[in-house]
Each structure stands twice: as structure tokens, then as C-alpha cells.
Design an enzyme around this catalytic site. Structure first.
Site, PDB file in Angstrom:
ATOM      1  N   CYS A 168       0.860  -1.185   0.000  1.00 37.53           N
ATOM      2  CA  CYS A 168       0.000   0.000   0.000  1.00 37.53           C
ATOM      3  C   CYS A 168       0.890   1.226   0.000  1.00 37.53           C
ATOM      4  O   CYS A 168       2.098   1.126   0.120  1.00 37.53           O
ATOM      5  CB  CYS A 168      -0.848  -0.006   1.277  1.00 37.53           C
ATOM      6  SG  CYS A 168      -1.727  -1.550   1.549  1.00 37.53           S
ATOM      7  N   ARG A 202       1.392   1.844  -6.070  1.00 33.82           N
ATOM      8  CA  ARG A 202       1.709   0.888  -5.005  1.00 33.82           C
ATOM      9  C   ARG A 202       0.487   0.071  -4.591  1.00 33.82           C
ATOM     10  O   ARG A 202       0.614  -0.925  -3.875  1.00 33.82           O
ATOM     11  CB  ARG A 202       2.261   1.608  -3.780  1.00 33.82           C
ATOM     12  CG  ARG A 202       3.532   2.420  -4.024  1.00 33.82           C
ATOM     13  CD  ARG A 202       3.921   3.168  -2.760  1.00 33.82           C
ATOM     14  NE  ARG A 202       4.138   2.249  -1.682  1.00 33.82           N
ATOM     15  CZ  ARG A 202       5.302   1.637  -1.438  1.00 33.82           C
ATOM     16  NH1 ARG A 202       6.331   1.881  -2.230  1.00 33.82           N
ATOM     17  NH2 ARG A 202       5.445   0.784  -0.463  1.00 33.82           N
ATOM     18  N   TRP A 259      -3.623  -2.078  -1.284  1.00 31.22           N
ATOM     19  CA  TRP A 259      -3.583  -3.287  -2.092  1.00 31.22           C
ATOM     20  C   TRP A 259      -3.965  -4.388  -1.115  1.00 31.22           C
ATOM     21  O   TRP A 259      -3.233  -4.690  -0.182  1.00 31.22           O
ATOM     22  CB  TRP A 259      -2.176  -3.537  -2.656  1.00 31.22           C
ATOM     23  CG  TRP A 259      -2.157  -4.647  -3.635  1.00 31.22           C
ATOM     24  CD1 TRP A 259      -2.455  -4.575  -4.966  1.00 31.22           C
ATOM     25  CD2 TRP A 259      -1.814  -6.027  -3.407  1.00 31.22           C
ATOM     26  NE1 TRP A 259      -2.338  -5.813  -5.553  1.00 31.22           N
ATOM     27  CE2 TRP A 259      -1.934  -6.730  -4.617  1.00 31.22           C
ATOM     28  CE3 TRP A 259      -1.416  -6.742  -2.265  1.00 31.22           C
ATOM     29  CZ2 TRP A 259      -1.692  -8.094  -4.735  1.00 31.22           C
ATOM     30  CZ3 TRP A 259      -1.175  -8.109  -2.389  1.00 31.22           C
ATOM     31  CH2 TRP A 259      -1.311  -8.765  -3.616  1.00 31.22           C
ATOM     32  N   ASN A 270       1.059  -0.322   5.955  1.00 30.71           N
ATOM     33  CA  ASN A 270       1.494  -1.085   4.774  1.00 30.71           C
ATOM     34  C   ASN A 270       2.278  -2.292   5.278  1.00 30.71           C
ATOM     35  O   ASN A 270       3.158  -2.152   6.124  1.00 30.71           O
ATOM     36  CB  ASN A 270       2.397  -0.223   3.885  1.00 30.71           C
ATOM     37  CG  ASN A 270       3.027  -1.056   2.770  1.00 30.71           C
ATOM     38  OD1 ASN A 270       2.437  -2.002   2.282  1.00 30.71           O
ATOM     39  ND2 ASN A 270       4.273  -0.726   2.431  1.00 30.71           N
ATOM     40  N   GLY A 271       1.951  -3.475   4.782  1.00 27.03           N
ATOM     41  CA  GLY A 271       2.649  -4.680   5.225  1.00 27.03           C
ATOM     42  C   GLY A 271       1.658  -5.724   5.684  1.00 27.03           C
ATOM     43  O   GLY A 271       0.460  -5.634   5.387  1.00 27.03           O
ATOM     44  N   GLU A 287       9.393 -12.749 -20.789  1.00 31.99           N
ATOM     45  CA  GLU A 287       9.080 -11.348 -20.496  1.00 31.99           C
ATOM     46  C   GLU A 287       7.913 -10.848 -21.349  1.00 31.99           C
ATOM     47  O   GLU A 287       7.002 -10.174 -20.859  1.00 31.99           O
ATOM     48  CB  GLU A 287      10.322 -10.467 -20.712  1.00 31.99           C
ATOM     49  CG  GLU A 287      10.132  -8.989 -20.500  1.00 31.99           C
ATOM     50  CD  GLU A 287       9.642  -8.580 -19.118  1.00 31.99           C
ATOM     51  OE1 GLU A 287       9.213  -7.432 -18.960  1.00 31.99           O
ATOM     52  OE2 GLU A 287       9.636  -9.447 -18.220  1.00 31.99           O
ATOM     53  N   LYS A 297       4.264  -9.391 -19.977  1.00 31.91           N
ATOM     54  CA  LYS A 297       3.674  -8.095 -20.340  1.00 31.91           C
ATOM     55  C   LYS A 297       2.232  -8.274 -20.825  1.00 31.91           C
ATOM     56  O   LYS A 297       1.336  -7.529 -20.465  1.00 31.91           O
ATOM     57  CB  LYS A 297       4.509  -7.393 -21.428  1.00 31.91           C
ATOM     58  CG  LYS A 297       5.916  -6.977 -20.983  1.00 31.91           C
ATOM     59  CD  LYS A 297       5.949  -5.900 -19.931  1.00 31.91           C
ATOM     60  CE  LYS A 297       6.075  -6.533 -18.597  1.00 31.91           C
ATOM     61  NZ  LYS A 297       7.116  -6.279 -17.701  1.00 31.91           N
ATOM     62  N   GLU A 309      -0.034  -9.276 -17.790  1.00 30.79           N
ATOM     63  CA  GLU A 309      -0.344  -8.249 -16.786  1.00 30.79           C
ATOM     64  C   GLU A 309      -1.030  -7.013 -17.373  1.00 30.79           C
ATOM     65  O   GLU A 309      -1.747  -6.322 -16.667  1.00 30.79           O
ATOM     66  CB  GLU A 309       0.894  -7.871 -15.985  1.00 30.79           C
ATOM     67  CG  GLU A 309       2.009  -7.216 -16.742  1.00 30.79           C
ATOM     68  CD  GLU A 309       3.211  -6.946 -15.815  1.00 30.79           C
ATOM     69  OE1 GLU A 309       4.331  -6.949 -16.339  1.00 30.79           O
ATOM     70  OE2 GLU A 309       3.029  -6.742 -14.610  1.00 30.79           O
ATOM     71  N   HIS A 324       7.768 -31.491 -26.969  1.00 31.83           N
ATOM     72  CA  HIS A 324       7.774 -32.355 -25.779  1.00 31.83           C
ATOM     73  C   HIS A 324       6.527 -32.132 -24.930  1.00 31.83           C
ATOM     74  O   HIS A 324       6.506 -32.456 -23.743  1.00 31.83           O
ATOM     75  CB  HIS A 324       9.042 -32.108 -24.959  1.00 31.83           C
ATOM     76  CG  HIS A 324      10.292 -32.339 -25.745  1.00 31.83           C
ATOM     77  ND1 HIS A 324      10.672 -33.579 -26.197  1.00 31.83           N
ATOM     78  CD2 HIS A 324      11.210 -31.455 -26.205  1.00 31.83           C
ATOM     79  CE1 HIS A 324      11.799 -33.453 -26.888  1.00 31.83           C
ATOM     80  NE2 HIS A 324      12.146 -32.195 -26.907  1.00 31.83           N
ATOM     81  N   LYS A 329       3.019  -1.859  -8.122  1.00 36.00           N
ATOM     82  CA  LYS A 329       4.358  -1.684  -8.686  1.00 36.00           C
ATOM     83  C   LYS A 329       5.429  -2.383  -7.868  1.00 36.00           C
ATOM     84  O   LYS A 329       6.292  -3.081  -8.394  1.00 36.00           O
ATOM     85  CB  LYS A 329       4.677  -0.199  -8.794  1.00 36.00           C
ATOM     86  CG  LYS A 329       6.016   0.106  -9.431  1.00 36.00           C
ATOM     87  CD  LYS A 329       6.037  -0.352 -10.877  1.00 36.00           C
ATOM     88  CE  LYS A 329       7.371  -0.191 -11.555  1.00 36.00           C
ATOM     89  NZ  LYS A 329       7.419  -0.826 -12.864  1.00 36.00           N
TER      90      LYS A 329
HETATM   91  C1  AGP Z   1       6.732  -6.629 -14.101  1.00 36.73           C
HETATM   92  O1  AGP Z   1       6.151  -5.942 -15.118  1.00 36.73           O
HETATM   93  C2  AGP Z   1       5.995  -6.589 -12.831  1.00 36.73           C
HETATM   94  N1  AGP Z   1       5.670  -5.299 -12.421  1.00 36.73           N
HETATM   95  C3  AGP Z   1       6.630  -7.406 -11.725  1.00 36.73           C
HETATM   96  O2  AGP Z   1       6.772  -8.711 -12.182  1.00 36.73           O
HETATM   97  C4  AGP Z   1       7.991  -6.905 -11.245  1.00 36.73           C
HETATM   98  O3  AGP Z   1       8.965  -7.105 -12.211  1.00 36.73           O
HETATM   99  C5  AGP Z   1       8.377  -7.664  -9.981  1.00 36.73           C
HETATM  100  O4  AGP Z   1       7.401  -7.438  -9.005  1.00 36.73           O
HETATM  101  C6  AGP Z   1       9.754  -7.266  -9.476  1.00 36.73           C
HETATM  102  O5  AGP Z   1       9.787  -5.930  -9.130  1.00 36.73           O
HETATM  103  P1  AGP Z   1      11.192  -5.258  -8.773  1.00 36.73           P
HETATM  104  O6  AGP Z   1      12.042  -5.269 -10.012  1.00 36.73           O
HETATM  105  O7  AGP Z   1      10.818  -3.869  -8.322  1.00 36.73           O
HETATM  106  O8  AGP Z   1      11.805  -6.058  -7.671  1.00 36.73           O
END
Ligand code: AGP
Length: 588
Positions: A2, A27, A74, A100-101, A465, A469, A472, A488, A583
Site C-alpha cells: 500500500c 503501489r 492493495w 502497509n505490510g 518477459e 507483459k 499483466e 515435448h 508496482k
Molecule cells: C513486471 O512488469 C511486474 N511489475 C513485476 O513482475 C515486477 O517485475 C516484480 O514485481 C519485481 O519488481 P522489482 O524489479 O521492483 O523487484
């Protein structure tokens, strides 16, 4: 994860908090809430949704006062609802708390407090903090003692800020970021520099278990036993302009277009720092590279390029799996932790574990003041500026650009990245110039149920990767597959409704990939080729310019970033704030 914010000073607090929460919304954006103190009374407004949406109905900026706290959520414990939105209170409305946590022992504490007659209003773990502070404050009417006793009861991770009716705000942290921003006649206290960036370029980073008590212009810091302490003031490197979207509709698109610039900043490192970083690597018997999500994909590429070009063996391990894969790590080992935010709980946990086993810690971050950078023996920063879009884009190519710069230092320029990066800048610009064409590809596959992305060798992590993308940003089931593994098993998934993207630049993997493409074609799937050489087997061709072989990963990922962005738009998803994500993932 959060975002939490507190402010005391001479400004009307509500509009200040609203803007701070908007800047930190990446966040967590399930719900938002603000409490302000005016004439010795606390008033609160909170609701489910994004800051701007909830503000329309609750009109936060009309809340009176020059002292207040705020939160965007969050959800971890308790559904997304008004009652679970922060701030939370004890039994009375005298003390408001934002957190937060995760309080891991909250059930136990809740039972204890219920025995004492406390009544809970929410399903969250966070509410216990408010009740504990209330209980201990009632004993001695001493804010600091109440916080000290409360923190001693908590297990798990936390950063919280509490506001008292008399105008005192205070906070403490354990494994969650909490930063003080000194301003005229007062202070901010925040999860993130972005919370107070427009007001000050100075920051005081609290260490674990530090307690901050703010009363107007006075700030007192204590350790967990109440002993006074002081923490250094750090100059913040970021400018506010860096988080402005400018002409772009979304942060994500702006950050994709920043890459010709950010791969250069990432490669521009202090010679002494990078030599020291490489010396620690070379002096280590065993090298491990770890990260989460996109940063883990960078770790996979690090392993590949170190082995292939510098003949250095490195093991890559997903941070969330690190604790279960405790290879023979000892004092002759080094762990390279990669993280954009430098606050990802799984990464910090891996580092803690490795440190306990005697390993040296190197890190690659984007935030030099982050927790990860501060607990590392040495770190390098990709310096690509704030990345607001939840989907990592410029930070990925920034991490790769820095890794190639490290590689070139390790192997005395064996991949000539110094020259190579300039070639890459032009090549990435060419791909960006084909955004419209890639948008048209998104038009054609917007209804796809499944998208499979294939790559071999160094291109396999890029396939992972690309899939991440699309997952998400566009909420489509996408899977990165090592092309050689197709026959396989995964080939069974392929039929005429499937969309398969093959990453196939002109290198040693080219012919084998074409063979795989024909196997897929035989099952009727739509095949998209991402390559610098067209071929009839592709139904759709996304052209990338030719670059020197080692550098393709930094280039071939860009079409996937653009494709995922345009798929999100066509499926009415918000590219900057994808559902259920945040994020920086500061909880395990
Ligand atoms: C990637 O697009 C995501 N936002 C997520 O997988 C991110 O890469 C992951 O949470 C790691 O974040 P960081 O690089 O800040 O540790």
C-alpha cells in the site's frame, strides 16, 4: 503493498494528501482513505476505488486541517470494501492508523484485545495496530511509549503512521519502507519519495524498528527501546518532471519511449564503482543471480551472457524460490540481486538468507536509496528515473544495458557494448516508429484466448518477459516457451485458435525456429514472426532491425511491450494500473 502518507505543516492538508496518494497509487489502488485533524478532532473519509474516482464522490479536498494521514490499499487481508479501507481506528475515534505490510500474528492479537473488550470493525490485519496503540496510550497518555509497546507486539512486516487528536503524528517500520520529508514548518512521512517530491528534495530514511514522533515542526527519532537517535538527511536525485506523462496518454507508453535514452543512462556507470562490483564477482567462487518477475528474466539473461561471453558460471534463482533452493552458499559466494524498486519482499528475503550464510551481496536497482541498495555490499543503479507504469518496461532494458556493461568490464570489452549500445539506440527508435503497425497486430489478435511466445537460447527469457507483459497488461493467458520444448508437450495446446509468436532474429537459433514454426503451422495456428528477416511461414511479421547478435534481447522485447500496451487499450484495460497488481510487491 500500500502507500501511506502523513503531513503536518502550514498547508491545507487534504489537497496535499490527495496529490501525494495519486503519485503513489501505483503501489496499490483497491481503496483510498484520508483522515485530517482540525481543532482537536479527527475526521475521516474513505472508499473503494482509485483516488480520483473516490475523490469525486467524497470530495476529500474539502476536509479541514493542516495535519493528516492518507492511504491507498492493495488488499491482503479482508476483501476490497469500505470497512476494510484505511485509516483504521481503535474503539474510539481518537487515533487513526494507516498501515502497509502484513501483521502475521494479528489473529492472536485480535483475540487478546477482544478479551479486553475491544470491538473490531474490519476484517483487516492492520486494525490491530490501532487498537494496540489505543490500549497502550490509555495507560500513560505517552505517544512514544504507546508506539514502542505496540511495535514489540507485532510480528511480520509493517510501516504504519498514526495520527492523534492533539495533532501528533508518528510512525515506525519493519521491512517496509518509511521515509521522512522535511519541509517548512513541518514534515511528511511516507512510503515513497514520490509522496513528497514536489515539496522537498531531502529525505530521512528510517531503519528497521526506528520510531518517528512528529509534533508540528519538531521531529524526534527513537530506537525500539525509546533511546533517541538521529538519521542522516539524504539528497533525493529525482525531479518532479520525471513523473509527468507529458504528451503521452499513459506512463507505460512514455516509459517505453524513454528507452533509447535510458539504456544509455544505465550503461553510464562510475568506473570505480563498476570495477569494485566486478572485482567482488571475480573474487567469488559461486555466483547467484536473483530477482522477481521481470527482474528474474534479467537474472536469466545475466546467467546466459556471463557464461557465453565471459565464461563465468552464474546460477539464476527466482527470489520467491530462493529459500527452498539453498545451494551451498557460503562466504565465498556472491548473490547479485536485481530489483527495480529495491523493495520487493521476496528479493529482500533472499538477500537476508544469503547474508546469514555469509555471502556477499551485490545489487542492481533503479532506486539508489531503496532498502536493497542500503543492505548491499555494493550496488549499481540503472538510473532510468521513476517507473510509474506497473508493468516494467524501461527498467528491464535498463537492467540488461547495465548487465552488458558489467559483462564488458568482466571480459575486457568482449561484446563491445560501448559501441553496441549506440547501434541499439537507433534500432529501438526504429521499432518505436512502427508502433502503429504493431497496434494493427493487436487489432487482429485482441480476441485471442491463448498466446504462446517462443524463443531459444538467450531469446527464451525474452519470450517469458513478452508473455508477462501480455498477461499483466491485457489479461490474456500468455506463455513463454523454450521453442525446443514445443514438441515435448506444449504442441498439444496448439490449434487453429492459437496465436504463436516466434522470436527469431538472424542468429544460430534461426533455422531451428523456422522448423518449429512449420510444426505449428501444420496445426493451423496464427504465427507471428518477430525477426529481422521475413519468411512465408509467418502470417504476421513484426520487423526488428538487425543488430549484433549479443544485443537482440534489448531490442526484441520492445515490440512485445508495445503489443501488450495496445492489446490493453483494445480490451479496455488501464495500462498503468492493471487489476490486482501493484508496482512494488513489498509483502511475501
Ligand atoms: C513486471 O512488469 C511486474 N511489475 C513485476 O513482475 C515486477 O517485475 C516484480 O514485481 C519485481 O519488481 P522489482 O524489479 O521492483 O523487484
Amino acid at each position: 503493498m500500500c502507500s501511506i502518507i502523513g503531513y503536518t505543516g502550514s498547508l491545507n492538508v487534504a489537497p496535499v494528501l490527495v496529490e501525494s496518494l495519486k503519485r503513489m497509487e501505483y503501489r496499490g489502488y483497491d481503496s483510498v482513505g484520508i483522515a485530517t485533524i482540525n481543532d482537536g478532532r479527527i475526521s475521516t473519509r474513505k472508499g473503494v476505488g482509485r483516488v480520483a474516482t473516490v475523490d469525486k464522490s467524497l470530495n476529500f479536498i474539502t476536509m479541514a486541517g493542516q495535519i493528516g494521514i492518507g492511504h491507498t490499499r492493495w488488499a491482503t487481508h479482508g476483501g476490497v470494501s469500505d470497512k476494510n479501507a484505511h485509516p483504521h481506528y481503535g474503539c474510539t475515534d481518537d487515533i487513526a492508523v494507516v498501515h502497509n505490510g502484513i501483521v502475521e500474528n494479528y489473529m492472536e492479537l485480535k483475540e487478546e484485545l477482544v478479551q479486553l473488550g475491544h470491538k473490531f470493525k474490519s476484517d483487516t490485519d492492520s486494525e490491530v495496530i490501532a487498537h494496540l496503540i489505543e490500549r497502550y496510550f490509555a495507560e500513560q497518555k505517552d505517544v512514544t511509549q504507546a508506539i514502542i509497546k505496540t511495535c514489540k507486539k507485532l510480528t511480520g512486516t509493517y510501516a504504519f503512521v498514526a495520527a492523534f487528536e492533539d495533532g501528533t503524528i508518528c510512525g515506525s517500520r519493519y521491512d517496509e519502507p518509511l521515509i521522512i520529508g522535511p519541509v517548512e514548518n513541518g514534515f511528511f512521512i511516507s512510503s515513497d519519495i514520490l509522496g513528497f517530491l514536489p515539496y522537498t528534495d531531502k529525505a530521512i530514511f528510517l531503519d528497521n524498528k526506528d520510531i518517528a514522533v512528529i509534533e508540528g515542526p519538531s521531529l524526534k527519532l527513537y530506537d525500539s527501546d525509546g533511546n533517541p537517535l538521529s538519521r542522516p538527511i539524504t539528497q533525493v536525485a529525482w525531479e518532479l518532471a520525471a513523473i509527468d506523462k507529458g504528451k503521452f496518454t499513459h506512463h507505460t507508453l512514455k516509459e517505453i519511449y524513454e528507452q533509447p535514452h535510458t539504456i544509455i543512462t544505465a550503461a553510464t556507470q562510475d568506473r570505480e564503482k563498476i570495477n569494485n562490483f566486478c572485482q567482488i564477482l571475480l573474487n567469488s567462487k559461486t555466483i547467484y543471480v536473483t530477482g522477481s518477475g521481470t527482474s528474474y528474466h534479467s537474472a536469466l539473461i545475466a546467467k546466459h551472457i556471463f557464461a557465453r561471453f565471459a565464461k563465468i558460471r552464474a546460477e539464476s534463482i527466482m527470489s520467491s524460490e530462493f529459500q527452498y533452493a539453498l545451494d551451498p552458499i557460503d562466504s565465498s559466494s556472491v548473490l547479485v540481486a536485481i530489483s527495480q524498486s529495491g523493495e520487493t519482499a521476496d528479493v529482500l528475503q533472499s538477500v537476508k538468507t544469503a547474508k546469514l550464510m555469509g555471502a556477499k551481496i551485490l545489487s542492481i536497482v533503479n532506486i539508489p536509496t531503496s532498502s536493497l541498495a542500503r543492505i548491499s555490499d555494493s550496488f549499481l543503479s540503472i538510473d532510468c528515473g521513476p517507473e510509474i507504469g506497473v508493468a516494467a518496461t524501461k527498467s528491464f532494458t535498463g537492467q540488461l544495458s547495465l548487465l552488458y556493461t558489467v559483462l564488458d568490464t568482466l571480459c575486457y570489452g568482449c561484446v563491445e557494448y560501448k559501441a553496441g549500445k549506440l547501434e541499439l539506440v537507433d534500432a529501438i527508435k526504429e521499432v518505436l516508429a512502427s508502433e502503429t503497425e504493431i497496434g494493427q497486430v493487436a487489432d487482429r489478435i485482441r480476441e485471442a484466448r491463448d498466446i504462446y511466445i517462443m524463443g531459444r537460447s538467450i531469446h527464451y527469457p525474452v519470450a517469458l518477459e513478452g508473455a508477462l507483459k501480455i498477461k499483466e497488461l491485457a489479461y490474456i493467458h500468455a506463455e513463454g516457451i523454450a521453442a525446443g520444448e514445443l514438441k515435448h508437450g506444449p504442441l498439444a495446446l496448439i490449434d487453429k485458435n492459437s496465436v504463436v509468436v516466434i522470436i527469431n532474429p538472424r542468429d544460430t537459433t534461426f533455422d531451428d525456429n523456422l522448423a518449429s514454426a512449420h510444426e505449428i503451422k501444420a496445426r493451423g495456428a496464427i504465427i507471428i514472426g518477430v525477426s529481422d528477416e521475413p519468411n512465408d511461414v509467418y502470417d504476421i511479421f513484426i520487423r526488428i532491425p538487425s543488430v549484433r547478435v549479443p544485443f537482440y534481447p534489448l531490442l526484441e522485447v520492445v515490440p512485445f511491450q508495445i503489443l501488450a500496451y495496445h492489446l490493453a487499450l483494445r480490451r479496455n484495460a488501464d495500462p498503468d494500473y492493471p487489476r490486482n497488481l501493484a508496482k512494488s510487491v513489498t509483502v511475501k
